[in-house]
Design a protein around this motif. Structure first.
Motif, PDB file in Angstrom:
ATOM      1  N   THR A 157     105.128  69.212  55.869  1.00 28.97           N
ATOM      2  CA  THR A 157     104.927  70.160  56.335  1.00 28.97           C
ATOM      3  C   THR A 157     103.437  69.879  56.770  1.00 28.97           C
ATOM      4  OG1 THR A 157     106.712  71.396  55.361  1.00 28.97           O
ATOM      5  CG2 THR A 157     104.959  72.982  56.504  1.00 28.97           C
ATOM      6  N   VAL A 182     112.091  68.585  49.161  1.00 30.02           N
ATOM      7  CA  VAL A 182     111.248  68.334  49.063  1.00 30.02           C
ATOM      8  C   VAL A 182     110.318  66.882  49.243  1.00 30.02           C
ATOM      9  CG1 VAL A 182     109.424  68.920  46.765  1.00 30.02           C
ATOM     10  CG2 VAL A 182     111.614  70.520  47.597  1.00 30.02           C
ATOM     11  N   THR A 217     106.513  65.237  48.949  1.00 27.66           N
ATOM     12  CA  THR A 217     105.347  65.316  48.417  1.00 27.66           C
ATOM     13  C   THR A 217     105.069  67.066  48.170  1.00 27.66           C
ATOM     14  OG1 THR A 217     103.586  65.015  50.896  1.00 27.66           O
ATOM     15  CG2 THR A 217     103.655  63.523  49.243  1.00 27.66           C
ATOM     16  N   GLY A 218     105.612  67.711  48.561  1.00 24.70           N
ATOM     17  CA  GLY A 218     105.441  69.081  47.766  1.00 24.70           C
ATOM     18  C   GLY A 218     104.843  69.898  48.862  1.00 24.70           C
ATOM     19  N   SER A 235     104.826  72.186  51.279  1.00 19.99           N
ATOM     20  CA  SER A 235     104.778  72.986  51.566  1.00 19.99           C
ATOM     21  C   SER A 235     105.606  74.647  50.632  1.00 19.99           C
ATOM     22  CB  SER A 235     106.042  72.831  52.808  1.00 19.99           C
ATOM     23  OG  SER A 235     107.337  71.997  51.943  1.00 19.99           O
ATOM     24  N   ASP A 268     113.761  71.892  55.075  1.00 19.90           N
ATOM     25  CA  ASP A 268     113.440  71.409  56.048  1.00 19.90           C
ATOM     26  C   ASP A 268     113.975  69.306  54.819  1.00 19.90           C
ATOM     27  OD1 ASP A 268     111.972  69.019  56.895  1.00 19.90           O
ATOM     28  OD2 ASP A 268     109.814  69.496  55.366  1.00 19.90           O
TER      29      ASP A 268
HETATM   30  C1  LIG Z   1     110.800  66.077  55.860  1.00 21.61           C
HETATM   31  S1  LIG Z   1     111.316  66.026  54.009  1.00 21.61           S
HETATM   32  C2  LIG Z   1     110.146  66.779  53.475  1.00 21.61           C
HETATM   33  C3  LIG Z   1     108.952  67.115  53.348  1.00 21.61           C
HETATM   34  C4  LIG Z   1     107.630  68.713  53.013  1.00 21.61           C
HETATM   35  N1  LIG Z   1     108.194  69.858  53.382  1.00 21.61           N
HETATM   36  C5  LIG Z   1     106.914  69.124  52.009  1.00 21.61           C
HETATM   37  O1  LIG Z   1     105.816  69.051  53.056  1.00 21.61           O
HETATM   38  O2  LIG Z   1     106.411  67.873  51.319  1.00 21.61           O
HETATM   39  C6  LIG Z   1     112.514  65.938  53.459  1.00 21.61           C
HETATM   40  C7  LIG Z   1     112.803  65.430  52.369  1.00 21.61           C
HETATM   41  O3  LIG Z   1     115.189  65.707  52.435  1.00 21.61           O
HETATM   42  C8  LIG Z   1     114.766  64.565  51.461  1.00 21.61           C
HETATM   43  N2  LIG Z   1     116.384  65.350  51.589  1.00 21.61           N
HETATM   44  C9  LIG Z   1     116.709  64.618  52.634  1.00 21.61           C
HETATM   45  N3  LIG Z   1     118.438  64.664  52.167  1.00 21.61           N
HETATM   46  C10 LIG Z   1     118.109  65.604  51.267  1.00 21.61           C
HETATM   47  C11 LIG Z   1     119.736  66.238  50.904  1.00 21.61           C
HETATM   48  N4  LIG Z   1     121.087  65.685  51.124  1.00 21.61           N
HETATM   49  N5  LIG Z   1     119.273  66.575  49.718  1.00 21.61           N
HETATM   50  C12 LIG Z   1     118.245  67.049  49.282  1.00 21.61           C
HETATM   51  N6  LIG Z   1     117.075  66.554  50.104  1.00 21.61           N
HETATM   52  C13 LIG Z   1     117.255  65.790  50.644  1.00 21.61           C
HETATM   53  C14 LIG Z   1     114.130  63.512  51.578  1.00 21.61           C
HETATM   54  O4  LIG Z   1     114.109  63.046  50.346  1.00 21.61           O
HETATM   55  C15 LIG Z   1     112.622  63.932  51.785  1.00 21.61           C
HETATM   56  O5  LIG Z   1     111.995  64.270  50.652  1.00 21.61           O
END
Ligand SMILES: C[S@@+](CC[C@H](N)C(=O)[O-])C[C@H]1O[C@@H](n2cnc3c(N)ncnc32)[C@H](O)[C@@H]1O
Length: 185
Positions: free
Chosen positions: A46, A71, A73-74, A76, A102
């Motif tokens: 994020t 999530v 690297t966490g 947000s 996200d």
């Molecule tokens: C854009 S990143 C999130 C970034 C997070 N907001 C951060 O600041 O770290 C999207 C995350 O969603 C996970 N993801 C993708 N599809 C998913 C699903 N169907 N269920 C759960 N998580 C999923 C991905 O593995 C990735 O870690």
């Protein structure tokens, strides 16, 4: 890509971050951002300017019960944990004050249908990447292959959200675009 946000001038985005965002960013978030920067998929985190708006929303609404979908690297998730009151907690049941989505863009509409029902009236959902690296406003032939599927999903999602009577929205061009969504009934 999202590294420079959606602004066409890198200098302007840098100015916003350095003048407004970084000086107020909590130290643990700076650490996560620094660690994430060397990761291959660093652009998924994020954006800190979007994070600053999320912090504002959490404080203004006094959100306590929160949920996050997707999530990495966490950044947000930690931001939320640092911002909500001591007796607030990330939850996995209903009655949420705040939900942050996200995850995989192809499922945004599915998530919306579920999440809106789990949200309190006047609760907030924030959807990330709703401008999808600026590709939503480009003709498809100018969009890199790697962005095409996500672009299609985001276009459908944005259109559906704008006509969903259960919510009022505000699209904020922060980071890669966040849509702030309030449940009205
Ligand atoms: C854009 S990143 C999130 C970034 C997070 N907001 C951060 O600041 O770290 C999207 C995350 O969603 C996970 N993801 C993708 N599809 C998913 C699903 N169907 N269920 C759960 N998580 C999923 C991905 O593995 C990735 O870690």
């Amino acid at each position: 890509m999202a590294q420079n946000g959606l602004l066409q001038s890198d200098e302007l985005y840098k100015y916003i971050l350095e003048t407004n965002v970084y000086p107020q960013e909590p130290e643990p978030l700076k650490e996560i951002r620094a660690l994430t920067a060397s990761h291959q998929l660093f652009f998924m985190g994020t954006s800190p300017d979007a994070g600053q708006m999320i912090e504002m929303l959490l404080k203004l609404t006094g959100a306590k019960k929160t949920l996050e979908l997707g999530v990495y690297t966490g950044y947000s998730l930690l931001l939320t944990a640092l911002t909500i009151p001591e007796d607030g907690k990330p939850e996995n049941k209903g009655g949420f004050d705040y939900v942050y989505v996200d995850a995989d863009k192809i499922n945004y509409l599915n998530y919306h249908e579920k999440v809106v029902k789990l949200l309190k009236v006047n609760g907030i959902i924030v959807y990330d990447n709703t401008l999808w690296y600026g590709s939503v406003a480009k003709s498809e032939d100018l969009v890199p292959e790697v962005l095409k599927q996500g672009r299609t999903s985001v276009l459908q999602f944005n259109k559906a959200l704008a006509t969903d009577p259960r919510v009022k929205i505000s699209m904020a061009p922060l980071g890669d675009g966040i849509t702030i969504c309030r449940r009205v009934y």
